[in-house]
Design a protein around this motif. Structure first.
Motif, short mmCIF file in Angstrom:
data_model
loop_
_atom_site.label_atom_id
_atom_site.label_comp_id
_atom_site.label_asym_id
_atom_site.label_seq_id
_atom_site.Cartn_x
_atom_site.Cartn_y
_atom_site.Cartn_z
N GLU A 37 0.56 -2.98 -13.41
CA GLU A 37 -0.83 -2.96 -12.93
C GLU A 37 -1.72 -3.82 -13.83
OE1 GLU A 37 -1.16 1.37 -10.67
OE2 GLU A 37 -1.79 1.25 -12.76
N TYR A 61 -1.31 -6.85 -11.17
CA TYR A 61 -2.15 -6.49 -10.02
C TYR A 61 -3.64 -6.44 -10.31
CZ TYR A 61 2.03 -5.53 -7.32
OH TYR A 61 3.22 -5.65 -6.65
N HIS A 93 2.80 6.64 -7.03
CA HIS A 93 1.90 7.70 -7.52
C HIS A 93 2.46 9.08 -7.18
CE1 HIS A 93 -2.04 5.24 -8.18
NE2 HIS A 93 -1.00 4.71 -8.78
N GLU A 110 -6.48 5.32 -6.62
CA GLU A 110 -6.26 5.21 -5.16
C GLU A 110 -7.58 4.98 -4.43
OE1 GLU A 110 -4.05 8.77 -4.26
OE2 GLU A 110 -2.31 8.05 -5.38
N HIS A 120 4.85 1.22 -14.66
CA HIS A 120 3.83 1.13 -13.61
C HIS A 120 2.51 0.61 -14.18
CE1 HIS A 120 1.65 1.96 -9.98
NE2 HIS A 120 0.89 2.86 -10.57
N TRP A 171 2.62 1.63 -3.38
CA TRP A 171 1.68 2.09 -4.43
C TRP A 171 1.53 3.61 -4.35
CZ3 TRP A 171 -1.27 -2.20 -6.67
CH2 TRP A 171 -2.04 -1.83 -7.77
N THR A 181 0.85 -1.20 0.00
CA THR A 181 0.00 0.00 0.00
C THR A 181 0.88 1.25 0.00
OG1 THR A 181 -1.52 -1.30 1.35
CG2 THR A 181 -2.01 1.03 1.10
N GLU A 190 -3.28 -7.02 2.00
CA GLU A 190 -2.36 -6.94 0.84
C GLU A 190 -2.01 -8.32 0.29
OE1 GLU A 190 1.21 -5.03 2.13
OE2 GLU A 190 0.32 -3.04 1.93
#
Ligand SMILES: [Fe+2]
Ligand SMILES: [Fe+2]
Length: 193
Positions: free
Chosen positions: A98, A102, A49, A177, A94, A45, A42, A189
Motif C-alpha cells: 500500500e 498503491y 482486509h 475502506e 499488505h 482489497w 476492489t 480501478e
C-alpha cells in the motif's frame, strides 16, 4: 507528514470525518459489489482486509483458550507461533505494498485525496510500532513459558498488547475502506492498478 487535528490519530479516532472520506456518502458500502467499477482489485482489497480480521480473531481465540484453561502451554505455543508469524507477515506485506505501490497512485487521482492518505500512512506507522511491541511481548511470553515459574504476567502482557494491535488494525481497515473503495468506484480501478 504531520497530522494537524490530534483527533485523527488512530488511537483517538472513531472514524473519518466526511471532509476526509469525501466520497463515502456517494458510495454506501451495501452498493459496492453491484457498482460497474467494482472489479478484481476492489474485491481483492476487501478480501485481504477480511482475512487480516479473521487472522486477528483467530489469534484472540487461541490466546483466550489458553488463558481460560482450555489449552495446555504446549498446545498454545504450537498454535500461537505460526498463527502470529503468518499474521505479521501478511500485515507487513499488505502495508508495504500500500505504502509503496498503491497509496501514491490514489494521491494522484485528486488533490483532495492527500488528507486521507496522510491519515492512513500515519496509521501504518502507529500500527507498525504496535506490531513491534506485540513481537517483543510474544518473545517474552515464549521465554516465560519455556522457563520454570509463573508465566501469567508475561501471557497477560502479550494478550493486552496484541489486543491493542488488533483494535488499531480494525479501526484502520474500516477507515481505509471508506477512502479507497469509493475512490476505485469513482475513478475506476485501472487508474490505480
Ligand atoms: Fe492500510
Ligand atoms: Fe489495507
Amino acid at each position: 507528514m504531520s497530522l494537524s487535528p490530534p483527533a485523527l490519530l488512530l488511537p483517538d479516532r472513531i472514524g473519518l470525518p466526511d471532509v476526509i472520506a469525501y466520497l463515502r456518502a456517494a458510495y454506501p458500502a451495501p452498493g459496492w459489489p453491484a457498482h460497474r467499477n467494482y472489479g478484481e482489485l476492489t474485491a481483492f482489497w476487501l478480501h485481504v482486509h477480511a482475512s487480516l480480521r479473521e487472522q486477528a480473531q483467530r489469534l484472540d481465540r487461541i490466546t483466550a483458550d489458553f488463558r481460560e484453561g482450555r489449552s495446555t502451554p504446549g498446545a498454545f505455543q504450537s498454535a500461537v507461533v505460526p498463527a502470529l508469524n503468518h499474521f505479521l507477515q501478511h500485515l507487513n506485506g499488505h502495508h508495504g505494498i500500500e505504502d509503496q505501490a498503491y497509496f501514491p497512485k490514489f494521491r494522484a487521482l485528486d488533490s483532495r485525496m492527500a488528507a486521507g492518505f496522510d491519515v492512513l500512512e500515519s496509521d501504518h506507522r502507529i500500527i507498525h510500532e504496535s506490531l513491534e511491541a506485540t513481537v517483543e511481548k510474544a518473545r517474552a511470553m515464549l521465554h516465560a513459558l519455556g522457563t520454570p515459574g509463573d508465566s501469567r504476567a508475561a501471557v497477560d502482557g502479550y494478550a493486552e498488547t496484541s489486543q491493542r494491535l488488533f483494535a488499531l488494525l480494525g479501526r484502520h481497515l474500516s477507515d481505509e475502506e471508506d477512502v479507497v473503495i469509493p475512490a476505485m468506484l469513482e475513478h475506476g480501478e485501472r487508474r490505480v492498478s
